[in-house]
Each structure stands twice: as C-alpha cells, then as structure tokens.
Design an enzyme around this catalytic site. Structure first.
Site, mmCIF file in Angstrom:
data_model
loop_
_atom_site.group_PDB
_atom_site.id
_atom_site.type_symbol
_atom_site.label_atom_id
_atom_site.label_comp_id
_atom_site.label_asym_id
_atom_site.label_seq_id
_atom_site.Cartn_x
_atom_site.Cartn_y
_atom_site.Cartn_z
ATOM 1 N N ASN A 39 -10.135 0.300 1.438
ATOM 2 C CA ASN A 39 -8.680 0.320 1.224
ATOM 3 C C ASN A 39 -8.381 -0.231 -0.175
ATOM 4 O O ASN A 39 -8.497 -1.435 -0.399
ATOM 5 C CB ASN A 39 -8.009 -0.530 2.313
ATOM 6 N N CYS B 282 0.820 -1.230 0.000
ATOM 7 C CA CYS B 282 0.000 0.000 0.000
ATOM 8 C C CYS B 282 0.849 1.273 0.000
ATOM 9 O O CYS B 282 0.316 2.375 -0.129
ATOM 10 C CB CYS B 282 -0.966 -0.006 1.168
ATOM 11 N N HIS C 97 -2.815 7.270 2.987
ATOM 12 C CA HIS C 97 -3.342 6.005 2.479
ATOM 13 C C HIS C 97 -4.646 5.717 3.232
ATOM 14 O O HIS C 97 -4.711 5.829 4.459
ATOM 15 C CB HIS C 97 -2.330 4.886 2.718
HETATM 16 N N1 ACO Z 1 -17.265 -7.486 12.440
HETATM 17 C C1 ACO Z 1 -17.623 -7.602 13.740
HETATM 18 N N2 ACO Z 1 -16.744 -7.865 14.715
HETATM 19 C C2 ACO Z 1 -15.453 -8.021 14.384
HETATM 20 C C3 ACO Z 1 -15.005 -7.926 13.036
HETATM 21 C C4 ACO Z 1 -15.979 -7.652 12.059
HETATM 22 N N3 ACO Z 1 -15.660 -7.521 10.760
HETATM 23 N N4 ACO Z 1 -13.669 -8.124 13.009
HETATM 24 C C5 ACO Z 1 -13.290 -8.335 14.293
HETATM 25 N N5 ACO Z 1 -14.365 -8.287 15.112
HETATM 26 C C6 ACO Z 1 -14.416 -8.454 16.567
HETATM 27 C C7 ACO Z 1 -13.228 -9.240 17.088
HETATM 28 O O1 ACO Z 1 -13.467 -10.627 17.048
HETATM 29 C C8 ACO Z 1 -13.136 -8.722 18.507
HETATM 30 O O2 ACO Z 1 -14.120 -9.365 19.301
HETATM 31 P P1 ACO Z 1 -13.821 -9.753 20.843
HETATM 32 O O3 ACO Z 1 -13.581 -8.443 21.529
HETATM 33 O O4 ACO Z 1 -15.076 -10.444 21.246
HETATM 34 O O5 ACO Z 1 -12.609 -10.625 20.796
HETATM 35 C C9 ACO Z 1 -13.535 -7.257 18.382
HETATM 36 O O6 ACO Z 1 -14.299 -7.162 17.158
HETATM 37 C C10 ACO Z 1 -12.360 -6.303 18.307
HETATM 38 O O7 ACO Z 1 -11.417 -6.850 17.380
HETATM 39 P P2 ACO Z 1 -10.086 -6.084 17.002
HETATM 40 O O8 ACO Z 1 -9.311 -6.909 16.031
HETATM 41 O O9 ACO Z 1 -9.395 -5.666 18.269
HETATM 42 O O10 ACO Z 1 -10.690 -4.800 16.258
HETATM 43 P P3 ACO Z 1 -9.957 -3.483 15.866
HETATM 44 O O11 ACO Z 1 -10.624 -2.353 16.518
HETATM 45 O O12 ACO Z 1 -8.462 -3.605 15.991
HETATM 46 O O13 ACO Z 1 -10.310 -3.390 14.311
HETATM 47 C C11 ACO Z 1 -9.275 -3.727 12.174
HETATM 48 C C12 ACO Z 1 -9.862 -4.395 13.426
HETATM 49 C C13 ACO Z 1 -10.347 -2.883 11.517
HETATM 50 C C14 ACO Z 1 -8.802 -4.801 11.205
HETATM 51 C C15 ACO Z 1 -8.086 -2.825 12.630
HETATM 52 O O14 ACO Z 1 -7.200 -3.561 13.437
HETATM 53 C C16 ACO Z 1 -7.304 -2.252 11.453
HETATM 54 O O15 ACO Z 1 -7.817 -1.456 10.683
HETATM 55 N N6 ACO Z 1 -6.027 -2.615 11.347
HETATM 56 C C17 ACO Z 1 -5.170 -2.088 10.292
HETATM 57 C C18 ACO Z 1 -5.478 -2.811 9.027
HETATM 58 C C19 ACO Z 1 -4.822 -2.174 7.832
HETATM 59 O O16 ACO Z 1 -4.689 -0.989 7.735
HETATM 60 N N7 ACO Z 1 -4.455 -3.044 6.909
HETATM 61 C C20 ACO Z 1 -4.028 -2.648 5.623
HETATM 62 C C21 ACO Z 1 -2.632 -2.105 5.583
HETATM 63 S S1 ACO Z 1 -2.248 -1.598 3.960
HETATM 64 C C22 ACO Z 1 -1.608 -2.905 3.001
HETATM 65 O O17 ACO Z 1 -0.442 -3.002 2.812
HETATM 66 C C23 ACO Z 1 -2.520 -3.911 2.406
#
Ligand code: ACO
Length: 319
Positions: free
Chosen positions: A275, A105, A245
């Site tokens: 994204n 990315c 990004h």
């Molecule tokens: N829907 C509902 N609940 C969910 C989902 C979903 N899609 N995904 C996770 N949960 C739940 C989890 O199971 C967890 O439940 P629990 O508390 O009962 O265990 C809770 O929601 C919180 O999960 P987290 O993983 O802590 O959620 P977070 O707030 O960190 O959000 C996310 C997750 C959106 C993936 C975030 O971590 C993020 O955006 N990370 C960066 C990702 C990114 O930018 N990636 C691309 C980089 S660019 C590239 O090179 C491709």
C-alpha cells in the site's frame, strides 16, 4: 507521466525476521509479497521530485509552462512549508503556485479532481500533479498489524486541456469524519505536538483498526465506483480498466465481485509495492501505460479510499 520507487526492497521474509508473522499469512491476507522502503534521510519530497522529473521529460514541456504544482500526500516532509513548495525548489521551477492536498489514500483521486478544476475553469493551463507518500517513515516496526502493509513511492502527471469527451469525465468524492479514529497518526500536529509523552507512547506511528477499515473499504469501493459511473452516464460494462487503491487484495476482490467487473480489467500491483497510499493508483496506471495495452478512447475508473475517512472515484477517457 512518471513514477519513482525507492531501490530498497523489503520482502515478507524480511518481515518474518522482524515480527511474529509469515510470508504465507501476509500473501493470503493481503496479497502483498514485497514493498519498497525509503532509507536514511530520504523524504516524501525526494520521491515526488524524482517522479515529477520523469513526468516533465515524458511530457516534453518547458518548466516555465507549469502553472501549479499540486502534491497529494499524507506524509509531508514537515508540517510546513508544503511538500509542493519543497518539490518546486528541488525541480528548480519558479513562478508558479504550489500547495498540498491531504486526503490520505484517496489523495490521488481528490488531487486529480482539484487539478482538473483549475484547468476547466481556465485559471491554469498546465498542472503538475504528484501523489507521493513515505508511510514507512511512520510505521512501528514492532506492530505486525500495520508494518506488513505499507510501502513508499510516487507518481506524477503533467495535466493540461484536452478535447471534449476526453480526460476526466466525472469525479465522486466523499468523506466521513466520524471514522477519523479508525486510521491515524495521532501526534505531530497541534492536538499532540511532539513531546516525551508522544514518543514514549508511540503516538507518531500509524494506528489502525484493520477490521473496521476493511469493512468500510469493501462497502465504499462499490459506492464510489457507481457514483462516478452514474455522474458520467456510464455503466460498469463500459469500463476498460479499473485501478483501485492497492490496499489489500481481499478488499479489491470482494468489492469487484459486488461490482460485477471482469477480473482481467482490474490493474493490480500491490504484490510488488504494498500500500503506497497516494502513489498506488499512479504506480498501477504507469504499469498499464508501459504495457502498451492502453489506447486512445479507453475508459478508466480510479477508486480510492483511506483515512479521514475519505473515498472517491474518477472516470477518465484516455487521450
Ligand atoms: N501476521 C500474522 N498474524 C497476524 C498478523 C500478521 N501480520 N496480523 C494479525 N494477525 C493475527 C491476529 O492477531 C489474529 O489472530 P487471532 O485470530 O489469534 O486473534 C488473526 O491474525 C486475524 O487478525 P485480523 O485482524 O482479523 O486479520 P484480517 O484478516 O482482518 O487482516 C488486515 C488484517 C490485513 C490489516 C486487514 O484487516 C486489512 O487489510 N484491513 C484494511 C487495512 C487498510 O486497507 N488500511 C489502509 C487504508 S488506506 C490509508 O488511508 C492509509
């Protein structure tokens, strides 16, 4: 400049019917409402060629003036030939160099830096730079951690020499391979070529440690922005528009608060595209370009981050 996104829209409500998630959770945790997804056998080179065609029309130049086609992508059509060569063929352009850049990315920020080096050195006059990705082709639609995040798209630019003090003023590029495991598509390369095992174990899909990538992104968005500003002898207050990004609104909010930049200077489009990897900065820039607000002399800051881990920033004075 030209962009292209596929017609098919995948909304959060659509995803509610596919995995255990909710529109509310996705909006609150990411800021994404819908994304565009490719259909059938549409590949990254199709998105790239469509965007490039518009950019060539916008620039009003003859195809024969293109010296180099550079495609930044981490979802190439195939291992080889490069997507840049496939785009060259689709555009019917002959007699120029073509290759891909892979920095996930951060690909657009890396690509803009590489393209400008060819122009600054005098080796080439005109470079067609394209950021294109079709990440949804590599998503496990049963994995709610990743399937809610990504969309497909492409953005293309015809780059050439500009007067001193305009165009790309500085670049800051960085990578840390120790974080390679945090975000990857493990199979399909020489480490794990396609096999029954790789398919059964879903190794051809995106795997991500979301929390670790989140923390990394907040930290390095700030570092990259300051790095590029320092190199250009500028401060945050000089910037007219910041285009980060578009990965997650919470990453952007946290990093921008640390940076101390006005929120109305930040260009966002992740609500409608999600994204889109290397296409995200070009798509957001295109929205700004079309708004009519962008004027000659405006200072732009692009900041990218992604798998690798990679990150970087560019400062541009708009011509
Ligand atoms: N829907 C509902 N609940 C969910 C989902 C979903 N899609 N995904 C996770 N949960 C739940 C989890 O199971 C967890 O439940 P629990 O508390 O009962 O265990 C809770 O929601 C919180 O999960 P987290 O993983 O802590 O959620 P977070 O707030 O960190 O959000 C996310 C997750 C959106 C993936 C975030 O971590 C993020 O955006 N990370 C960066 C990702 C990114 O930018 N990636 C691309 C980089 S660019 C590239 O090179 C491709």
């Amino acid at each position: 400049m030209g962009t292209y996104v596929p017609e098919k829209v995948l909304t959060n409500s659509d995803l509610e019917r596919m995995v255990d998630t909710s529109d509310d959770w996705i909006r609150c945790r990411t800021g994404i409402v819908e994304r565009r997804v490719v259909e059938g056998d549409t590949a990254t080179s199709d998105l790239a060629a469509a965007a490039a065609k518009k950019a060539l029309e916008d620039a009003g130049i003859n195809d024969s003036e293109i010296d180099l086609i550079l495609v930044a992508t981490s979802t190439p059509d195939m291992i080889f030939p490069s997507t840049a060569c496939l785009v060259q063929s689709k555009l019917g352009i002959n007699g120029c160099a073509a290759f891909d850049i892979q920095a996930a990315c951060s690909g657009f920020v890396y690509g803009l830096t590489v393209a400008s080096q060819f122009i600054e050195s005098g080796m080439y006059k005109t470079v067609l730079l394209i950021g294109a990705d079709a990440f949804t082709k590599h998503i496990n639609w049963e994995d709610r951690n990743t399937c809610i995040l990504f969309g497909d798209g492409a953005g293309a630019f015809v780059l050439h020499e500009v007067e001193n003090g305009y165009g790309l003023l500085s670049s800051y590029l960085m990578a840390d391979g120790r974080g390679a495991d945090l975000l990857k598509i493990p199979a399909g390369g020489s480490a794990h070529p396609g096999s029954e095992y790789s398919v059964q174990n879903k190794l051809h899909f995106v795997q991500m440690n979301g929390n670790a990538v989140f923390k990394f992104a907040v930290r390095i968005l700030h570092e990259a922005a300051i790095g590029a500003l320092t190199k250009a002898g500028l401060t945050v207050g000089d910037i007219d528009y910041l285009i980060p990004h578009q990965a997650n609104i919470r990453i952007i909010d946290a990093a921008m608060e640390r940076l101390g930049i006005d929120r109305n200077k930040i260009i966002l489009n992740l609500e409608k595209y999600g994204n889109t990897s290397t296409a995200s900065i070009p798509l957001a820039l295109y929205d700004l370009y079309n708004s009519g607000d962008l004027k000659r002399g405006d200072l732009l800051l692009f900041v990218g981050f992604g798998a690798g881990l990679t990150w970087g920033a560019n400062i541009i004075r708009w011509v």
